[in-house]
Scaffold this active site. Structure first.
Site, PDB file in Angstrom:
ATOM      1  N   ARG A 149      36.356 -34.246  63.019  1.00 24.19           N
ATOM      2  CA  ARG A 149      36.319 -34.283  61.554  1.00 24.19           C
ATOM      3  C   ARG A 149      37.287 -33.267  60.939  1.00 24.19           C
ATOM      4  NH1 ARG A 149      30.681 -32.748  60.102  1.00 24.19           N
ATOM      5  NH2 ARG A 149      31.100 -33.637  58.065  1.00 24.19           N
TER       6      ARG A 149
ATOM      7  N   CYS B 142      37.914 -43.216  56.778  1.00 24.24           N
ATOM      8  CA  CYS B 142      37.606 -41.785  56.756  1.00 24.24           C
ATOM      9  C   CYS B 142      36.144 -41.529  57.174  1.00 24.24           C
ATOM     10  CB  CYS B 142      37.959 -41.214  55.390  1.00 24.24           C
ATOM     11  SG  CYS B 142      38.276 -39.463  55.461  1.00 24.24           S
TER      12      CYS B 142
ATOM     13  N   GLY C 200      33.772 -40.520  52.158  1.00 27.11           N
ATOM     14  CA  GLY C 200      32.800 -39.707  51.439  1.00 27.11           C
ATOM     15  C   GLY C 200      32.456 -38.536  52.331  1.00 27.11           C
ATOM     16  N   GLU C 201      31.195 -38.309  52.541  1.00 27.64           N
ATOM     17  CA  GLU C 201      30.756 -37.255  53.467  1.00 27.64           C
ATOM     18  C   GLU C 201      29.890 -37.942  54.527  1.00 27.64           C
ATOM     19  OE1 GLU C 201      31.308 -34.135  54.313  1.00 27.64           O
ATOM     20  OE2 GLU C 201      29.745 -34.482  55.780  1.00 27.64           O
ATOM     21  N   SER C 202      30.410 -37.968  55.755  1.00 26.42           N
ATOM     22  CA  SER C 202      29.778 -38.797  56.780  1.00 26.42           C
ATOM     23  C   SER C 202      28.356 -38.354  57.112  1.00 26.42           C
ATOM     24  CB  SER C 202      30.639 -38.830  58.048  1.00 26.42           C
ATOM     25  OG  SER C 202      30.856 -37.521  58.529  1.00 26.42           O
TER      26      SER C 202
ATOM     27  N   ILE D 260      42.296 -37.098  53.050  1.00 26.86           N
ATOM     28  CA  ILE D 260      41.441 -36.110  52.375  1.00 26.86           C
ATOM     29  C   ILE D 260      40.384 -35.646  53.381  1.00 26.86           C
ATOM     30  CG2 ILE D 260      39.946 -35.636  50.403  1.00 26.86           C
ATOM     31  CD1 ILE D 260      41.126 -38.227  49.116  1.00 26.86           C
ATOM     32  N   ARG D 261      40.582 -34.460  53.908  1.00 19.36           N
ATOM     33  CA  ARG D 261      39.679 -33.941  54.960  1.00 19.36           C
ATOM     34  C   ARG D 261      39.379 -35.063  55.960  1.00 19.36           C
ATOM     35  NH1 ARG D 261      37.699 -29.214  54.668  1.00 19.36           N
ATOM     36  NH2 ARG D 261      35.625 -29.566  55.438  1.00 19.36           N
TER      37      ARG D 261
ATOM     38  N   HIS E  45      42.937 -43.136  53.287  1.00 20.10           N
ATOM     39  CA  HIS E  45      42.378 -43.847  52.132  1.00 20.10           C
ATOM     40  C   HIS E  45      43.433 -44.773  51.520  1.00 20.10           C
ATOM     41  CE1 HIS E  45      38.616 -41.527  51.674  1.00 20.10           C
ATOM     42  NE2 HIS E  45      39.326 -40.557  52.221  1.00 20.10           N
TER      43      HIS E  45
ATOM     44  N   GLU F  95      42.727 -47.203  49.620  1.00 21.38           N
ATOM     45  CA  GLU F  95      42.185 -47.655  48.323  1.00 21.38           C
ATOM     46  C   GLU F  95      42.617 -46.748  47.176  1.00 21.38           C
ATOM     47  OE1 GLU F  95      40.562 -45.997  50.550  1.00 21.38           O
ATOM     48  OE2 GLU F  95      39.128 -44.635  49.616  1.00 21.38           O
TER      49      GLU F  95
HETATM   50  N1  GLN Z   1      35.358 -34.878  56.021  1.00 16.79           N
HETATM   51  C1  GLN Z   1      34.508 -35.965  55.672  1.00 16.79           C
HETATM   52  C2  GLN Z   1      33.418 -36.178  56.696  1.00 16.79           C
HETATM   53  O1  GLN Z   1      33.365 -35.548  57.688  1.00 16.79           O
HETATM   54  C3  GLN Z   1      35.290 -37.232  55.491  1.00 16.79           C
HETATM   55  C4  GLN Z   1      36.190 -37.127  54.281  1.00 16.79           C
HETATM   56  C5  GLN Z   1      36.547 -38.420  53.650  1.00 16.79           C
HETATM   57  O2  GLN Z   1      35.878 -39.464  53.839  1.00 16.79           O
HETATM   58  N2  GLN Z   1      37.577 -38.388  52.854  1.00 16.79           N
HETATM   59  O3  GLN Z   1      32.614 -37.026  56.496  1.00 16.79           O
END
Ligand code: GLN
Length: 200
Positions: free
Chosen positions: A116, A87, A55-57, A147-148, A183, A185
């Site tokens: 990140r 992630c 997600g977004e940490s 994904i990022r 990921h 999942e």
């Molecule tokens: N870039 C996100 C972060 O810094 C992580 C991305 C992800 O969980 N797919 O949290």
């Protein structure tokens, strides 16, 4: 292949504040586990394993503190509960974040540093098949998507490297903790979740 009988009867918590919660829950239920969505400290009681999703940490960090989950999560993981962070979940577990957002904290339970957003832009996620080193030492291919995704820039002495991508460390294990940048999942490959359940 998944052996549902192996994981039958196990209860797995998925931290459910933000991010890819439903996808992890679906994989775990497909493997025969019961899933608890962890939104409050009391949801951590009685679990056999725990997943911190992507997600977004920085958002997940902020919400864990708002909901009083930060210390209970640290205690739970340090008590030895098998835990998988993917992630942003890996970033949450890490001891240091090289490029944290302003005020961002991590749980600090996994002795790695992470940088990140190293792989796979939001619009152009990167798919790859990686060699995964299982607890047994067996090396098998795992289908993944980035994904990022973070790279692991430092690995502590008690940490085993389980996967690399483009020369960078993207998977580790430290005792009961599995941390991965990617990921699984989202690809239908259940190997990493099976390994989490095998740690129970
Ligand atoms: N870039 C996100 C972060 O810094 C992580 C991305 C992800 O969980 N797919 O949290």
């Amino acid at each position: 292949m998944a052996d549902a009988l192996v994981s039958n009867g196990k209860t797995v918590g998925v931290l459910a504040l933000q991010g890819g919660v439903a996808e992890h829950a679906a994989v775990l239920e497909g493997l025969g586990a019961s899933v608890v969505l962890v939104k409050k400290p009391e949801h951590l009681v009685g679990l056999d394993a725990l997943v911190l999703p992507g997600g977004e940490s920085s958002t997940i960090d902020r919400l864990t503190r708002i909901f009083g989950l930060r210390e209970p999560l640290i205690d739970t993981v340090e008590s030895g509960l098998p835990t998988l962070g993917t992630c942003a979940g890996l970033i949450m577990l890490a001891r240091e974040i090289d490029d944290s957002a302003p005020g961002q904290q991590s749980l600090g339970v996994l002795d790695v540093s992470v940088g990140r957003n190293a792989f796979g832009s939001q619009v152009d996620s990167a798919e790859a098949v990686l060699d995964w080193q299982a607890v047994t030492g067996e090396i098998t291919p795992v289908k993944t998507v980035f994904i990022r995704a973070p790279r692991i820039s430092r690995v502590g002495g008690n940490v085993v490297i389980t996967a690399k991508y483009r020369g960078e460390v993207v998977g580790v294990r430290q005792g009961n903790i599995i941390g991965i940048s990617f990921h699984p999942e989202l690809t239908g490959d259940t190997r990493v979740h099976e390994e989490l359940l095998a740690l129970v």
